[in-house]
Design a protein around this motif. Sequence first.
Motif, PDB file in Angstrom:
ATOM      1  N   MET A  20      -6.334   0.730   7.220  1.00  0.00           N
ATOM      2  CA  MET A  20      -6.244   1.723   6.822  1.00  0.00           C
ATOM      3  C   MET A  20      -5.331   2.277   5.732  1.00  0.00           C
ATOM      4  SD  MET A  20      -8.857   3.695   8.139  1.00  0.00           S
ATOM      5  CE  MET A  20      -8.145   5.416   8.140  1.00  0.00           C
ATOM      6  N   HIS A  21      -4.409   1.229   5.654  1.00  0.00           N
ATOM      7  CA  HIS A  21      -3.561   1.636   4.384  1.00  0.00           C
ATOM      8  C   HIS A  21      -4.038   1.633   3.188  1.00  0.00           C
ATOM      9  CE1 HIS A  21       0.282   1.747   6.651  1.00  0.00           C
ATOM     10  NE2 HIS A  21      -0.110   0.780   7.615  1.00  0.00           N
ATOM     11  N   ILE A  34      -7.553  -2.847  12.254  1.00  0.00           N
ATOM     12  CA  ILE A  34      -8.004  -1.596  11.642  1.00  0.00           C
ATOM     13  C   ILE A  34      -6.800  -0.604  11.322  1.00  0.00           C
ATOM     14  CG2 ILE A  34      -9.248   0.495  12.043  1.00  0.00           C
ATOM     15  CD1 ILE A  34     -11.078  -1.890  11.775  1.00  0.00           C
ATOM     16  N   SER A  35      -5.919  -0.717  11.995  1.00  0.00           N
ATOM     17  CA  SER A  35      -4.981   0.128  11.395  1.00  0.00           C
ATOM     18  C   SER A  35      -4.081  -0.258  10.307  1.00  0.00           C
ATOM     19  CB  SER A  35      -3.621   0.301  12.578  1.00  0.00           C
ATOM     20  OG  SER A  35      -2.502   1.176  12.333  1.00  0.00           O
ATOM     21  N   ARG A  36      -3.982  -1.615  10.301  1.00  0.00           N
ATOM     22  CA  ARG A  36      -3.617  -2.403   8.899  1.00  0.00           C
ATOM     23  C   ARG A  36      -4.033  -1.782   7.873  1.00  0.00           C
ATOM     24  NH1 ARG A  36      -1.338  -8.075   9.316  1.00  0.00           N
ATOM     25  NH2 ARG A  36       0.230  -7.168  10.784  1.00  0.00           N
ATOM     26  N   CYS A  96       1.096  -1.283  -0.174  1.00  0.00           N
ATOM     27  CA  CYS A  96      -0.029   0.046   0.023  1.00  0.00           C
ATOM     28  C   CYS A  96       0.872   1.242   0.090  1.00  0.00           C
ATOM     29  CB  CYS A  96      -0.940   0.046   1.112  1.00  0.00           C
ATOM     30  SG  CYS A  96      -2.124  -1.268   1.126  1.00  0.00           S
ATOM     31  N   ASP A 136     -16.968  -0.266  10.266  1.00  0.00           N
ATOM     32  CA  ASP A 136     -17.228   1.046  10.433  1.00  0.00           C
ATOM     33  C   ASP A 136     -17.434   1.559  12.095  1.00  0.00           C
ATOM     34  OD1 ASP A 136     -18.174   3.820   9.357  1.00  0.00           O
ATOM     35  OD2 ASP A 136     -20.276   3.161  10.470  1.00  0.00           O
ATOM     36  N   PHE A 173     -12.766   2.288  11.124  1.00  0.00           N
ATOM     37  CA  PHE A 173     -12.105   2.199   9.838  1.00  0.00           C
ATOM     38  C   PHE A 173     -12.920   3.666   9.125  1.00  0.00           C
ATOM     39  CE2 PHE A 173     -11.917   1.631   5.172  1.00  0.00           C
ATOM     40  CZ  PHE A 173     -10.711   1.314   5.076  1.00  0.00           C
ATOM     41  N   THR A 174     -12.082   4.636   8.654  1.00  0.00           N
ATOM     42  CA  THR A 174     -12.829   5.722   8.292  1.00  0.00           C
ATOM     43  C   THR A 174     -12.632   5.791   6.519  1.00  0.00           C
ATOM     44  OG1 THR A 174     -10.698   6.662   8.827  1.00  0.00           O
ATOM     45  CG2 THR A 174     -12.460   6.884  10.388  1.00  0.00           C
ATOM     46  N   HIS A 175     -11.919   5.082   5.915  1.00  0.00           N
ATOM     47  CA  HIS A 175     -11.844   5.216   4.549  1.00  0.00           C
ATOM     48  C   HIS A 175     -13.087   4.586   3.817  1.00  0.00           C
ATOM     49  CE1 HIS A 175      -7.129   5.525   4.790  1.00  0.00           C
ATOM     50  NE2 HIS A 175      -7.850   6.570   5.172  1.00  0.00           N
ATOM     51  N   ASP A 188      -7.326   2.387   0.379  1.00  0.00           N
ATOM     52  CA  ASP A 188      -8.235   3.540   0.209  1.00  0.00           C
ATOM     53  C   ASP A 188      -9.359   3.183   0.091  1.00  0.00           C
ATOM     54  OD1 ASP A 188      -6.000   5.898  -0.938  1.00  0.00           O
ATOM     55  OD2 ASP A 188      -5.559   3.914  -1.953  1.00  0.00           O
ATOM     56  N   TYR A 189      -9.698   1.731  -0.242  1.00  0.00           N
ATOM     57  CA  TYR A 189     -11.088   1.366  -0.402  1.00  0.00           C
ATOM     58  C   TYR A 189     -11.090  -0.014   0.221  1.00  0.00           C
ATOM     59  CZ  TYR A 189     -16.018   0.856  -2.110  1.00  0.00           C
ATOM     60  OH  TYR A 189     -17.398   0.451  -2.098  1.00  0.00           O
TER      61      TYR A 189
END
Length: 353
Positions: free
Chosen positions: A122-123, A118-120, A87, A139, A143-145, A125-126
């Motif tokens: 988040m790399h 979740i941190s992983r 990523c 969600d 996870f915010t992407h 984009d979708y």
Amino acid sequence: MGNYRLCYITRNYRGVEGSGNKAKTDNEDTLVEMGAVNLGLRRTFHDNKALKFILDLTGVIRYCFALRKGDIVVLQYPVKKYFAFLCRVAHLRGAKVVTLIHDLGSMRRKKLTIAQEISRLMHADYVIASNDVMRQWLDKHGFTHHLGALGLFDYRSKTTHQEEKEEKGTEVPKERSIVYAGALAMRKNAFILQLPDVIKGYKMHIYGNRSGLPELKESDRLIFHDFMPADQFIQGVEGDFGFVWDGDSVDSCTGNFGEYLLYNSPHKVSFYLRAGMPIIIWEEAALAKLVEEEGIGFGIGSIKQLNTRLASITEEQMAAMRDNVRRVSDTLAHGGFFRKALEEALDKLTMGK
């Protein structure tokens, strides 16, 4: 395909007998049909661990040099060792990443904490979650992407189920039969040991490795079969329903494997559908709602409910379920679920927020 290049990276697979590898190679075939470019080495199937490591690492290095600005890369998660790196390289080269989740380590194997997973993720984009329940879980846990959902894993196979001719005019109601297929092990499906005392009015056919449940006792209603090759199973298995249940209890799906049904999309569901069978699934499983909505089966809270539930199903209801199974099976055979979810992701990433 727009002003971008759709890309992916394949790897060496140690055989495709496992459901995870089959699902991933099927998705790669769909990507090829969609015009995607493989940025790694060609797909191989070597069992040697050292050779596998060298091939996968070489593919990753090739990927780093083959990426272009504007590319959209599809990764299938989990990617052992390299996910965050792949990523980061994509973003450094001006590319974007779409990730499809097959398995979450924080749920079944507990190798990651939820925060680490979740941190992983988040790399990317979708992220395409395995199903809508998993999407909501991601969600909820930060996870915010962009998030989408797959539903069912496709099952590509040229083999189709050969349907039996229905017997007309029989006055005696047909006794139903259920099929349960998979790798057997005490930690995953010990509930099977209790079935001889539970099953009444129907038969359960078990396809798997008997050595995994050495205490399993056959009866006239619990019938054991050895593993059947996938294409042979799809073409010729006989049964009214495919059964999805894990854990050590007949009253609920328990333990790590049982509770994982709350969130995952078992490949077994697609396998049964391709074999022409409607689904019986734990009513709290993530896929239970989809099964009901598509009219391809039903959910139960306890296996004990089947004694009366199966007897109440009419031939008209069976025919309607089989029609729906044929419809969904055709979608699975042509990569339809992944294609739809990926097209939604591409629209989101290329059209902006």
